[in-house]
Design a protein around this motif. Structure first.
Motif, PDB file in Angstrom:
ATOM      1  N   SER A 110      -4.194  12.854  -6.935  1.00 49.53           N
ATOM      2  CA  SER A 110      -4.408  12.910  -8.381  1.00 49.53           C
ATOM      3  C   SER A 110      -3.077  12.918  -9.115  1.00 49.53           C
ATOM      4  O   SER A 110      -2.140  13.614  -8.730  1.00 49.53           O
ATOM      5  N   GLY A 111      -2.994  12.127 -10.177  1.00 52.54           N
ATOM      6  CA  GLY A 111      -1.770  12.073 -10.970  1.00 52.54           C
ATOM      7  C   GLY A 111      -0.852  10.932 -10.594  1.00 52.54           C
ATOM      8  O   GLY A 111       0.147  10.690 -11.279  1.00 52.54           O
ATOM      9  N   THR A 112      -1.156  10.200  -9.520  1.00 54.21           N
ATOM     10  CA  THR A 112      -0.282   9.097  -9.102  1.00 54.21           C
ATOM     11  C   THR A 112      -0.837   7.742  -9.503  1.00 54.21           C
ATOM     12  O   THR A 112      -0.179   6.721  -9.290  1.00 54.21           O
ATOM     13  N   THR A 113      -2.019   7.710 -10.094  1.00 55.31           N
ATOM     14  CA  THR A 113      -2.692   6.437 -10.319  1.00 55.31           C
ATOM     15  C   THR A 113      -1.958   5.550 -11.318  1.00 55.31           C
ATOM     16  O   THR A 113      -1.775   4.354 -11.088  1.00 55.31           O
TER      17      THR A 113
ATOM     18  N   ALA B  64       4.326   4.021  -8.055  1.00 51.04           N
ATOM     19  CA  ALA B  64       4.235   2.673  -7.514  1.00 51.04           C
ATOM     20  C   ALA B  64       2.864   2.333  -6.941  1.00 51.04           C
ATOM     21  O   ALA B  64       2.693   1.283  -6.350  1.00 51.04           O
ATOM     22  N   LEU B  65       1.865   3.204  -7.127  1.00 53.62           N
ATOM     23  CA  LEU B  65       0.570   2.965  -6.503  1.00 53.62           C
ATOM     24  C   LEU B  65      -0.067   1.664  -6.982  1.00 53.62           C
ATOM     25  O   LEU B  65      -0.527   0.850  -6.165  1.00 53.62           O
TER      26      LEU B  65
ATOM     27  N   ASP C  69       4.670  13.716  13.826  1.00 50.62           N
ATOM     28  CA  ASP C  69       5.223  12.459  14.326  1.00 50.62           C
ATOM     29  C   ASP C  69       4.157  11.393  14.540  1.00 50.62           C
ATOM     30  O   ASP C  69       4.477  10.209  14.675  1.00 50.62           O
ATOM     31  N   ALA C  70       2.903  11.798  14.562  1.00 50.27           N
ATOM     32  CA  ALA C  70       1.816  10.829  14.728  1.00 50.27           C
ATOM     33  C   ALA C  70       1.565  10.047  13.450  1.00 50.27           C
ATOM     34  O   ALA C  70       0.826   9.066  13.454  1.00 50.27           O
ATOM     35  N   LEU C  71       2.178  10.484  12.340  1.00 48.38           N
ATOM     36  CA  LEU C  71       1.993   9.828  11.048  1.00 48.38           C
ATOM     37  C   LEU C  71       3.321   9.266  10.564  1.00 48.38           C
ATOM     38  O   LEU C  71       4.319   9.980  10.481  1.00 48.38           O
ATOM     39  N   GLY C  72       3.323   7.972  10.235  1.00 46.60           N
ATOM     40  CA  GLY C  72       4.508   7.369   9.643  1.00 46.60           C
ATOM     41  C   GLY C  72       4.469   7.504   8.134  1.00 46.60           C
ATOM     42  O   GLY C  72       3.407   7.695   7.545  1.00 46.60           O
ATOM     43  N   HIS C  73       5.633   7.439   7.488  1.00 49.93           N
ATOM     44  CA  HIS C  73       5.641   7.541   6.024  1.00 49.93           C
ATOM     45  C   HIS C  73       6.855   6.819   5.451  1.00 49.93           C
ATOM     46  O   HIS C  73       7.823   6.529   6.149  1.00 49.93           O
ATOM     47  N   LEU C  74       6.765   6.511   4.160  1.00 53.24           N
ATOM     48  CA  LEU C  74       7.827   5.831   3.432  1.00 53.24           C
ATOM     49  C   LEU C  74       7.873   6.398   2.022  1.00 53.24           C
ATOM     50  O   LEU C  74       6.844   6.493   1.349  1.00 53.24           O
ATOM     51  N   GLU C  75       9.071   6.804   1.581  1.00 50.71           N
ATOM     52  CA  GLU C  75       9.221   7.321   0.221  1.00 50.71           C
ATOM     53  C   GLU C  75       9.163   6.156  -0.763  1.00 50.71           C
ATOM     54  O   GLU C  75       9.908   5.192  -0.655  1.00 50.71           O
ATOM     55  N   MET C  76       8.269   6.274  -1.747  1.00 46.04           N
ATOM     56  CA  MET C  76       8.081   5.221  -2.730  1.00 46.04           C
ATOM     57  C   MET C  76       8.863   5.472  -4.009  1.00 46.04           C
ATOM     58  O   MET C  76       9.390   4.552  -4.624  1.00 46.04           O
ATOM     59  N   THR C  77       8.885   6.713  -4.460  1.00 43.92           N
ATOM     60  CA  THR C  77       9.614   7.067  -5.682  1.00 43.92           C
ATOM     61  C   THR C  77      10.263   8.430  -5.485  1.00 43.92           C
ATOM     62  O   THR C  77       9.813   9.245  -4.687  1.00 43.92           O
TER      63      THR C  77
END
Length: 318
Positions: A99-102, A106-107, A154-162
């Motif tokens: 909530s709040g990212t819509t 960058a969504l 570590d089972a989850l990958g991630h990338l910083e968008m903002t």
């Protein structure tokens, strides 16, 4: 009865000749004739009858030919659809979002970039917190997540968008709006609204810790889950709230102003998350590539990143 029998029969019906059908199929005529005899015996009807040097369909044969073509078309469509899903060209992908990212961050750009890459893939957006997204990813109920926290698993990958500097959002008529920079001690006694602690636990903890370090107690009067309601209360001067700098671009249009907070080195970040073992799956790979295409540069010194409540490094699992 096998699918090849149907395919052979349809071609024979089109050619009206066992010889020409055999040439088209690159098979011998005799085995082809025997297979059609077996098909007629299995069905208990005659499908062909002689006509000159060739053959023609009986009434039963004409009826069967129409159904056979329909069956083969359905099978071919099912095969194409299965290949499309396997290749990431078809199907539906479920994305969890916080909530709040819509309408900020960058969504929406991510969704648009993904749509350009895979125009025939359906999209379903499901609101859920970052922690809920991680659980859903592990369970396979969503393919991708977009939220305010990076996982420590570590089972989850991630990338910083903002990455966005945290500041104060308030009404232009508020007494602090005349200041170019606000200090935390200026907030002593002010009514503060925040979004729920369960959605942003690190933000709550880091704000309270930073304020206490300067001898300030934040007076959080309410936790408001609906972002529009929270901003409406801020706009009418009922309270103030904390928000990222990117909101300053739209604050003036919504009768609000954003001010940096002197000495507060906290950032808000947004992350995309996926299950690491799925990173090579066509749909997830397209989402990751779309995310890399539209990720936004930080609007402030990256040296502040270590203080970010949304990027606190490796944390214990929740």
């Amino acid at each position: 009865m096998e699918l090849r029998h149907l395919r052979y029969f349809v071609i024979i019906a089109e050619e009206q000749s066992f010889r020409r059908a055999a040439e088209r199929l690159h098979v011998s005529q005799s085995p082809l004739s025997r297979q059609m005899q077996d098909l007629e015996e299995e069905m208990g009807v005659e499908l062909f009858e002689p006509e000159g040097r060739g053959i023609k369909l009986t009434a039963a044969g004409k009826s069967f030919a129409e159904r056979a073509r329909s069956i083969l078309a359905s099978v071919d469509a099912a095969v194409d659809e299965a290949k499309g899903v396997a290749e990431g060209r078809l199907g539906t992908v479920v994305i969890g979002f916080e909530s709040g990212t819509t309408f900020m961050g960058a969504l929406l750009s991510l969704v648009a970039a993904f749509r350009r890459r895979t125009p025939r893939v359906g999209l379903q957006l499901v609101p859920m917190s970052s922690v809920e997204q991680w659980t859903a990813l592990r369970q396979g109920t969503i393919a991708f997540g977009y939220g305010a926290y990076a996982p420590s698993d570590d089972a989850l990958g991630h990338l910083e968008m903002t990455r966005d500097r945290l500041g104060l959002l308030l009404s232009p008529d508020h007494r602090l709006a005349r200041l170019k920079k606000v200090r935390l001690r200026d907030l002593e006694g002010e009514r503060v609204l925040l979004q729920p602690r369960q959605l942003y636990p690190r933000l709550h903890a880091d704000l309270i810790t930073a304020a206490r370090a300067q001898g300030v107690t934040l007076h959080v009067t309410a936790e408001v889950i609906d972002l529009e309601a929270l901003m409406a209360l801020v706009a009418i001067g009922d309270a103030v709230t904390f928000a990222g700098e990117k909101i300053s671009d739209m604050a003036s249009q919504a009768s609000m102003v954003w001010r940096p907070i002197e000495g507060l080195h906290l950032n808000l970040s947004e992350f995309v998350t996926w299950r690491a073992e799925d990173s090579r799956a066509p749909v997830v790979r397209a989402l990751i590539e779309s995310a890399r295409e539209v990720r936004l540069p930080a609007r402030h010194d990256a040296a502040h990143a270590a203080s970010s409540p949304s990027n606190p490094g490796r944390r214990k699992k929740r």
